[in-house]
Design a protein around this motif. Sequence first.
Motif, mmCIF file in Angstrom:
data_model
loop_
_atom_site.group_PDB
_atom_site.id
_atom_site.type_symbol
_atom_site.label_atom_id
_atom_site.label_comp_id
_atom_site.label_asym_id
_atom_site.label_seq_id
_atom_site.Cartn_x
_atom_site.Cartn_y
_atom_site.Cartn_z
ATOM 1 N N PRO A 1 0.803 -1.232 0.000
ATOM 2 C CA PRO A 1 0.000 0.000 0.000
ATOM 3 C C PRO A 1 0.833 1.278 0.000
ATOM 4 O O PRO A 1 0.363 2.319 -0.464
ATOM 5 C CB PRO A 1 -0.815 -0.124 1.294
ATOM 6 N N LEU A 2 2.064 1.205 0.503
ATOM 7 C CA LEU A 2 2.912 2.402 0.538
ATOM 8 C C LEU A 2 3.260 2.891 -0.860
ATOM 9 O O LEU A 2 3.557 4.074 -1.052
ATOM 10 C CB LEU A 2 4.194 2.122 1.333
ATOM 11 N N PHE A 3 3.217 1.988 -1.848
ATOM 12 C CA PHE A 3 3.482 2.395 -3.228
ATOM 13 C C PHE A 3 2.417 3.381 -3.720
ATOM 14 O O PHE A 3 2.684 4.173 -4.626
ATOM 15 C CB PHE A 3 3.520 1.170 -4.142
ATOM 16 N N LEU A 4 1.238 3.333 -3.123
ATOM 17 C CA LEU A 4 0.175 4.248 -3.536
ATOM 18 C C LEU A 4 0.497 5.696 -3.174
ATOM 19 O O LEU A 4 -0.104 6.621 -3.734
ATOM 20 C CB LEU A 4 -1.166 3.843 -2.905
ATOM 21 N N LEU A 5 1.427 5.880 -2.239
ATOM 22 C CA LEU A 5 1.818 7.247 -1.886
ATOM 23 C C LEU A 5 2.431 7.972 -3.076
ATOM 24 O O LEU A 5 2.463 9.199 -3.117
ATOM 25 C CB LEU A 5 2.806 7.220 -0.712
ATOM 26 N N GLY A 6 2.908 7.205 -4.056
ATOM 27 C CA GLY A 6 3.454 7.819 -5.263
ATOM 28 C C GLY A 6 2.428 8.631 -6.024
ATOM 29 O O GLY A 6 2.778 9.531 -6.793
ATOM 30 N N LEU B 1 -5.183 1.875 5.845
ATOM 31 C CA LEU B 1 -5.865 0.611 6.099
ATOM 32 C C LEU B 1 -4.985 -0.574 5.723
ATOM 33 O O LEU B 1 -4.893 -1.560 6.472
ATOM 34 C CB LEU B 1 -7.174 0.563 5.309
ATOM 35 N N GLY B 2 -4.316 -0.471 4.572
ATOM 36 C CA GLY B 2 -3.458 -1.559 4.127
ATOM 37 C C GLY B 2 -2.292 -1.808 5.066
ATOM 38 O O GLY B 2 -1.966 -2.959 5.392
ATOM 39 N N VAL B 3 -1.656 -0.735 5.513
ATOM 40 C CA VAL B 3 -0.531 -0.868 6.449
ATOM 41 C C VAL B 3 -1.011 -1.454 7.772
ATOM 42 O O VAL B 3 -0.345 -2.321 8.365
ATOM 43 C CB VAL B 3 0.156 0.498 6.660
ATOM 44 N N LEU B 4 -2.168 -1.002 8.250
ATOM 45 C CA LEU B 4 -2.729 -1.531 9.495
ATOM 46 C C LEU B 4 -3.006 -3.029 9.371
ATOM 47 O O LEU B 4 -2.678 -3.809 10.285
ATOM 48 C CB LEU B 4 -4.009 -0.784 9.850
ATOM 49 N N ILE B 5 -3.594 -3.436 8.257
ATOM 50 C CA ILE B 5 -3.872 -4.863 8.043
ATOM 51 C C ILE B 5 -2.571 -5.657 8.026
ATOM 52 O O ILE B 5 -2.475 -6.743 8.610
ATOM 53 C CB ILE B 5 -4.653 -5.055 6.724
ATOM 54 N N LEU C 1 1.441 -9.529 13.460
ATOM 55 C CA LEU C 1 1.249 -9.889 14.870
ATOM 56 C C LEU C 1 0.315 -11.094 15.038
ATOM 57 O O LEU C 1 -0.058 -11.431 16.163
ATOM 58 C CB LEU C 1 0.672 -8.686 15.632
ATOM 59 N N ASN C 2 -0.048 -11.708 13.912
ATOM 60 C CA ASN C 2 -0.932 -12.885 13.910
ATOM 61 C C ASN C 2 -2.310 -12.612 14.520
ATOM 62 O O ASN C 2 -2.919 -13.481 15.139
ATOM 63 C CB ASN C 2 -0.267 -14.065 14.645
ATOM 64 N N LYS C 3 -2.788 -11.396 14.321
ATOM 65 C CA LYS C 3 -4.115 -11.036 14.832
ATOM 66 C C LYS C 3 -5.212 -11.287 13.802
ATOM 67 O O LYS C 3 -6.382 -11.416 14.165
ATOM 68 C CB LYS C 3 -4.130 -9.552 15.234
#
Length: 203
Positions: free
Chosen positions: A12-17, A91-95, A101-103
């Motif tokens: 998802p960090l690629f979307l910052l582009g 949202l993507g980074v949070l997921i 953390l295996n949540k």
Amino acid sequence: MKKASLLMIIGPLFLLGLYVFPLWNIMLGAPQYPDPLGLNIHINGLKGVNEFDIQNIDGLNHYIGMHTLPKPEDMWEFGTFPMIIGFMVALGVLIGLLGYLNKISYKWFLGWFVLMSVLGILGMYDFNEWLVDYGTNLDPNAIMKLTNPDGTPMTYKPPLLGHVKMLNFDVTSMPSTGGWLMFIGMMLTLTAGFMGWQKTKKQ
């Protein structure tokens, strides 16, 4: 599922582009323009590839009755898309972090990918609808009123993707740097989901 989760964080960090680079690009080439006119579509507005491209495109469009190119305040999309992208990145980074953390399971990775795909399709549909209106809703008092061989008014819709010949212009529409970065990011999240699925299947 650590490796899959790391990919889910990175993707998802690629979307910052999209906040830096254009999502899409439309180029108009003609004999009278050795340097083609270009339009970069960003998520928050339109910019010319070169300094005077927007001014020149609007000048050409005036003769055939097309609207001037919209400013950011003229379209709600330019205010909404940056917020949607920001939300999807967060949202993507949070997921990804919760997966690390295996949540949560890999299904959340695939869920993000599906949601982003749906939003992308809706965005492309909205973009195409704008192109249709831009190229067909012409000023009846335009200086030049051109018709097709069957007598119907000629339309000037740029292609959503690919190349088309309009009068003496070659018009090409393609994803730009931001669009390709978004594609890479989405493929990384899809890979993360696949890796998570494989890991679960082995267990």
